[in-house]
Design a protein around this motif. Structure first.
Motif, PDB file in Angstrom:
ATOM      1  N   GLY A 115       0.802  -1.225   0.000  1.00  0.00           N
ATOM      2  CA  GLY A 115       0.000   0.000   0.000  1.00  0.00           C
ATOM      3  C   GLY A 115       0.831   1.269   0.000  1.00  0.00           C
ATOM      4  O   GLY A 115       1.821   1.394  -0.731  1.00  0.00           O
ATOM      5  N   THR A 116       0.431   2.218   0.842  1.00  0.00           N
ATOM      6  CA  THR A 116       1.038   3.552   0.844  1.00  0.00           C
ATOM      7  C   THR A 116       2.530   3.509   1.095  1.00  0.00           C
ATOM      8  O   THR A 116       3.304   4.249   0.474  1.00  0.00           O
ATOM      9  CB  THR A 116       0.361   4.436   1.905  1.00  0.00           C
ATOM     10  N   GLU A 117       2.968   2.658   2.002  1.00  0.00           N
ATOM     11  CA  GLU A 117       4.395   2.576   2.335  1.00  0.00           C
ATOM     12  C   GLU A 117       5.214   2.198   1.114  1.00  0.00           C
ATOM     13  O   GLU A 117       6.236   2.827   0.801  1.00  0.00           O
ATOM     14  CB  GLU A 117       4.588   1.543   3.447  1.00  0.00           C
ATOM     15  N   ALA A 118       4.797   1.168   0.374  1.00  0.00           N
ATOM     16  CA  ALA A 118       5.521   0.735  -0.819  1.00  0.00           C
ATOM     17  C   ALA A 118       5.431   1.774  -1.933  1.00  0.00           C
ATOM     18  O   ALA A 118       6.387   1.981  -2.688  1.00  0.00           O
ATOM     19  CB  ALA A 118       4.965  -0.610  -1.306  1.00  0.00           C
ATOM     20  N   GLN A 119       4.288   2.439  -2.039  1.00  0.00           N
ATOM     21  CA  GLN A 119       4.115   3.454  -3.083  1.00  0.00           C
ATOM     22  C   GLN A 119       5.003   4.669  -2.818  1.00  0.00           C
ATOM     23  O   GLN A 119       5.538   5.280  -3.742  1.00  0.00           O
ATOM     24  CB  GLN A 119       2.642   3.845  -3.168  1.00  0.00           C
ATOM     25  N   HIS A 176      14.277  -3.667  -5.114  1.00  0.00           N
ATOM     26  CA  HIS A 176      14.956  -2.776  -4.176  1.00  0.00           C
ATOM     27  C   HIS A 176      14.174  -2.764  -2.854  1.00  0.00           C
ATOM     28  O   HIS A 176      12.955  -2.562  -2.853  1.00  0.00           O
ATOM     29  CB  HIS A 176      15.036  -1.359  -4.751  1.00  0.00           C
ATOM     30  N   ARG A 177      14.885  -2.953  -1.739  1.00  0.00           N
ATOM     31  CA  ARG A 177      14.263  -3.134  -0.425  1.00  0.00           C
ATOM     32  C   ARG A 177      14.589  -1.949   0.484  1.00  0.00           C
ATOM     33  O   ARG A 177      15.740  -1.533   0.598  1.00  0.00           O
ATOM     34  CB  ARG A 177      14.780  -4.435   0.187  1.00  0.00           C
ATOM     35  N   LEU A 178      13.575  -1.419   1.136  1.00  0.00           N
ATOM     36  CA  LEU A 178      13.741  -0.292   2.059  1.00  0.00           C
ATOM     37  C   LEU A 178      13.326  -0.704   3.468  1.00  0.00           C
ATOM     38  O   LEU A 178      12.266  -1.316   3.663  1.00  0.00           O
ATOM     39  CB  LEU A 178      12.871   0.892   1.608  1.00  0.00           C
ATOM     40  N   VAL A 179      14.166  -0.356   4.451  1.00  0.00           N
ATOM     41  CA  VAL A 179      13.836  -0.560   5.865  1.00  0.00           C
ATOM     42  C   VAL A 179      13.908   0.795   6.557  1.00  0.00           C
ATOM     43  O   VAL A 179      14.943   1.468   6.509  1.00  0.00           O
ATOM     44  CB  VAL A 179      14.817  -1.543   6.538  1.00  0.00           C
ATOM     45  N   ARG A 180      12.796   1.199   7.196  1.00  0.00           N
ATOM     46  CA  ARG A 180      12.758   2.499   7.871  1.00  0.00           C
ATOM     47  C   ARG A 180      11.605   2.548   8.868  1.00  0.00           C
ATOM     48  O   ARG A 180      10.735   1.660   8.865  1.00  0.00           O
ATOM     49  CB  ARG A 180      12.584   3.628   6.856  1.00  0.00           C
ATOM     50  N   ILE A 181      11.605   3.590   9.699  1.00  0.00           N
ATOM     51  CA  ILE A 181      10.457   3.898  10.533  1.00  0.00           C
ATOM     52  C   ILE A 181       9.434   4.590   9.637  1.00  0.00           C
ATOM     53  O   ILE A 181       9.716   5.646   9.079  1.00  0.00           O
ATOM     54  CB  ILE A 181      10.824   4.811  11.718  1.00  0.00           C
ATOM     55  N   ASP A 185       2.938   5.451   9.861  1.00  0.00           N
ATOM     56  CA  ASP A 185       2.538   4.594  10.983  1.00  0.00           C
ATOM     57  C   ASP A 185       2.490   5.440  12.244  1.00  0.00           C
ATOM     58  O   ASP A 185       3.524   5.944  12.712  1.00  0.00           O
ATOM     59  CB  ASP A 185       3.544   3.450  11.140  1.00  0.00           C
ATOM     60  N   SER A 186       1.305   5.602  12.804  1.00  0.00           N
ATOM     61  CA  SER A 186       1.146   6.445  13.992  1.00  0.00           C
ATOM     62  C   SER A 186       1.911   5.898  15.192  1.00  0.00           C
ATOM     63  O   SER A 186       2.225   6.630  16.132  1.00  0.00           O
ATOM     64  CB  SER A 186      -0.346   6.570  14.345  1.00  0.00           C
ATOM     65  N   GLN A 187       2.245   4.594  15.165  1.00  0.00           N
ATOM     66  CA  GLN A 187       2.991   3.991  16.261  1.00  0.00           C
ATOM     67  C   GLN A 187       4.498   3.964  15.997  1.00  0.00           C
ATOM     68  O   GLN A 187       5.258   3.388  16.779  1.00  0.00           O
ATOM     69  CB  GLN A 187       2.486   2.574  16.513  1.00  0.00           C
ATOM     70  N   ALA A 188       4.900   4.587  14.902  1.00  0.00           N
ATOM     71  CA  ALA A 188       6.326   4.723  14.550  1.00  0.00           C
ATOM     72  C   ALA A 188       7.051   3.386  14.555  1.00  0.00           C
ATOM     73  O   ALA A 188       8.150   3.247  15.089  1.00  0.00           O
ATOM     74  CB  ALA A 188       7.017   5.710  15.488  1.00  0.00           C
ATOM     75  N   ARG A 189       6.449   2.393  13.915  1.00  0.00           N
ATOM     76  CA  ARG A 189       7.081   1.085  13.827  1.00  0.00           C
ATOM     77  C   ARG A 189       7.975   1.002  12.581  1.00  0.00           C
ATOM     78  O   ARG A 189       7.782   1.736  11.624  1.00  0.00           O
ATOM     79  CB  ARG A 189       6.011  -0.011  13.773  1.00  0.00           C
ATOM     80  N   ARG A 190       8.899   0.064  12.639  1.00  0.00           N
ATOM     81  CA  ARG A 190       9.792  -0.126  11.499  1.00  0.00           C
ATOM     82  C   ARG A 190       9.096  -0.975  10.442  1.00  0.00           C
ATOM     83  O   ARG A 190       8.471  -1.989  10.747  1.00  0.00           O
ATOM     84  CB  ARG A 190      11.082  -0.814  11.952  1.00  0.00           C
ATOM     85  N   PRO A 307      17.345   1.035  12.084  1.00  0.00           N
ATOM     86  CA  PRO A 307      17.917   1.830  13.188  1.00  0.00           C
ATOM     87  C   PRO A 307      19.314   2.373  12.886  1.00  0.00           C
ATOM     88  O   PRO A 307      19.893   3.066  13.704  1.00  0.00           O
ATOM     89  CB  PRO A 307      17.968   0.813  14.328  1.00  0.00           C
ATOM     90  N   TYR A 308      19.883   2.023  11.757  1.00  0.00           N
ATOM     91  CA  TYR A 308      21.181   2.558  11.347  1.00  0.00           C
ATOM     92  C   TYR A 308      21.076   2.918   9.875  1.00  0.00           C
ATOM     93  O   TYR A 308      20.065   2.655   9.221  1.00  0.00           O
ATOM     94  CB  TYR A 308      22.292   1.521  11.574  1.00  0.00           C
ATOM     95  N   GLN A 309      22.116   3.536   9.339  1.00  0.00           N
ATOM     96  CA  GLN A 309      22.116   3.981   7.944  1.00  0.00           C
ATOM     97  C   GLN A 309      23.053   3.094   7.131  1.00  0.00           C
ATOM     98  O   GLN A 309      24.253   3.030   7.410  1.00  0.00           O
ATOM     99  CB  GLN A 309      22.590   5.433   7.859  1.00  0.00           C
ATOM    100  N   MET A 310      22.503   2.421   6.133  1.00  0.00           N
ATOM    101  CA  MET A 310      23.352   1.617   5.248  1.00  0.00           C
ATOM    102  C   MET A 310      22.603   1.279   3.966  1.00  0.00           C
ATOM    103  O   MET A 310      21.423   0.937   3.999  1.00  0.00           O
ATOM    104  CB  MET A 310      23.803   0.322   5.915  1.00  0.00           C
ATOM    105  N   VAL A 311      23.316   1.391   2.862  1.00  0.00           N
ATOM    106  CA  VAL A 311      22.822   0.903   1.578  1.00  0.00           C
ATOM    107  C   VAL A 311      23.805  -0.157   1.116  1.00  0.00           C
ATOM    108  O   VAL A 311      25.011   0.106   1.016  1.00  0.00           O
ATOM    109  CB  VAL A 311      22.722   2.026   0.528  1.00  0.00           C
ATOM    110  N   LYS A 312      23.323  -1.371   0.864  1.00  0.00           N
ATOM    111  CA  LYS A 312      24.200  -2.471   0.475  1.00  0.00           C
ATOM    112  C   LYS A 312      23.688  -3.132  -0.786  1.00  0.00           C
ATOM    113  O   LYS A 312      22.518  -3.482  -0.889  1.00  0.00           O
ATOM    114  CB  LYS A 312      24.288  -3.513   1.599  1.00  0.00           C
ATOM    115  N   ASP A 313      24.588  -3.301  -1.748  1.00  0.00           N
ATOM    116  CA  ASP A 313      24.270  -4.005  -2.977  1.00  0.00           C
ATOM    117  C   ASP A 313      24.496  -5.494  -2.755  1.00  0.00           C
ATOM    118  O   ASP A 313      25.595  -5.922  -2.383  1.00  0.00           O
ATOM    119  CB  ASP A 313      25.151  -3.496  -4.128  1.00  0.00           C
TER     120      ASP A 313
END
Length: 356
Positions: A115-119, A176-181, A185-190, A307-313
């Motif tokens: 849904g919205t997150e992926a878009q 391509h995969r994204l991980v973030r808060i 999400d009103s509960q600020a989940r990852r 919880p950290y910053q990284m982009v990995k191929d």
């Protein structure tokens, strides 16, 4: 890598063609030759400039050593490091010699499930590629877009025009995969989101791709993006479905259905051509078992913001911790590594033959 002697010889031939008044009897052929001539001239001048910069830097460092001037020595060494980086980039570009590497390219971004997150993630990816293309001096044209319900995009198709556009971007096809808060999400989940990218070359009339009319379903619909009153009130957008392969392309950027239909057919021809290129490549590299190591289907790259910053191929192992710069379009490191990896097996085979 540049094949200097043959490049100079070919430029002499092209200069002779340019002086022939009959060359413009075939305008398409003439434009093709002039484009090749301009490209060769630019590359040759660049190499000559590299030679001069190298001589200047060596002379400057020698001067600094003789006068025991550390600042001058440091300035010369910085110039040499900068020159080394640009030479390495040109070496990589010289490897872009595939059948369609020099062509313009289409680039499609599609949001995955979620849904919205992926878009929103698909929108971020599109922005990343636009920023990179513009930083390289390429022209970017949006061909089609399907907006998301609340934010972002469900899909978008770009045409990126410039020398070697396809060669540089062809390795970007995949997941391509994204991980973030999640900001949604009103509960600020990852959250973990996915989007796919598909890259295929723009092809010209010299490349024949046979498509039977009976194999293509044509649908027309109203454009969903900006474009003025005419675009949004008529069935000007066109979608083509190639029934044997399931390939679907669409265009809504033109002002008329006729323009969009023509563009869509060009895109379909390009997709089928790219499919054939890939089939041939896979047949020639039957030992490419490395794909089995990639999770999530054809996962290409992971972008972690929390919880950290990284982009990995996933394929090349290249890692960056400045995720924001990457998402702002600074992706050349990843493109160069993927290209170098792609040509490495060929080079290894040549070295093995030479040893034999």
């Amino acid at each position: 890598m540049f094949d200097w002697d043959n490049a100079r010889r070919r430029l002499d031939e092209l200069n002779a063609y340019a002086e022939d008044p009959n060359i413009w009897n075939d305008p398409d052929r003439a434009q093709e030759l002039m484009k090749e001539r301009q490209h060769l001239e630019t590359r040759i001048k660049t190499v000559q400039q590299f030679d001069q910069e190298l001589e200047d830097a060596i002379e400057l460092e020698s001067l600094g050593d003789s006068e025991e001037d550390e600042d001058t020595v440091q300035e010369a060494q910085e110039a040499l490091r900068d020159l080394q980086g640009r030479v390495q980039k040109m070496e990589i570009e010289s490897l872009l010699s595939g059948e369609a590497d020099a062509n313009d390219t289409y680039l499609e971004v599609n949001a995955g499930a979620g849904g919205t997150e992926a878009q929103d993630w698909a929108h971020m990816l599109r922005r990343m590629y636009v920023r990179w293309a513009e930083s390289q001096g390429y022209k970017v044209e949006q061909i089609a877009e399907t907006p998301g319900e609340e934010a972002g995009i469900k899909s978008a198709t770009l045409r990126i025009s410039g020398h070697n556009a396809f060669g540089w971007l062809k390795s970007e096809s995949g997941v391509h995969r994204l991980v973030r808060i999640s900001p949604f999400d009103s509960q600020a989940r990852r959250h973990t989101s996915f989007a796919s990218v598909w890259v295929y070359p723009v092809i010209d009339d010299r490349i024949e791709v046979e498509i039977l009319d009976k194999d293509v379903r044509v649908d027309t619909f109203r454009s969903s993006g900006a474009g003025g009153q005419h675009v949004n009130t008529t069935d000007s957008a066109v979608r083509l479905t190639h029934i044997p392969t399931g390939i679907v392309v669409g265009c809504q950027s033109g002002r008329s259905q006729h323009q969009n239909r023509a563009q869509a057919w060009d895109m379909l021809r390009a997709r089928l051509y790219e499919r054939e290129l890939k089939r041939r490549e896979e047949a020639a590299q039957a030992t490419a078992d490395q794909k089995s190591d990639i999770g999530w289907g054809n996962q290409l790259r992971s972008y972690v913001l929390q919880p950290y910053q990284m982009v990995k191929d996933v394929r090349t192992g290249v890692e960056r911790t400045d995720s924001k710069k990457v998402l702002d379009g600074d992706i050349t490191d990843f493109l160069e590594a993927a290209l170098a990896q792609k040509v490495a097996p060929d080079q290894d085979a040549e070295d093995e033959d030479a040893r034999a």
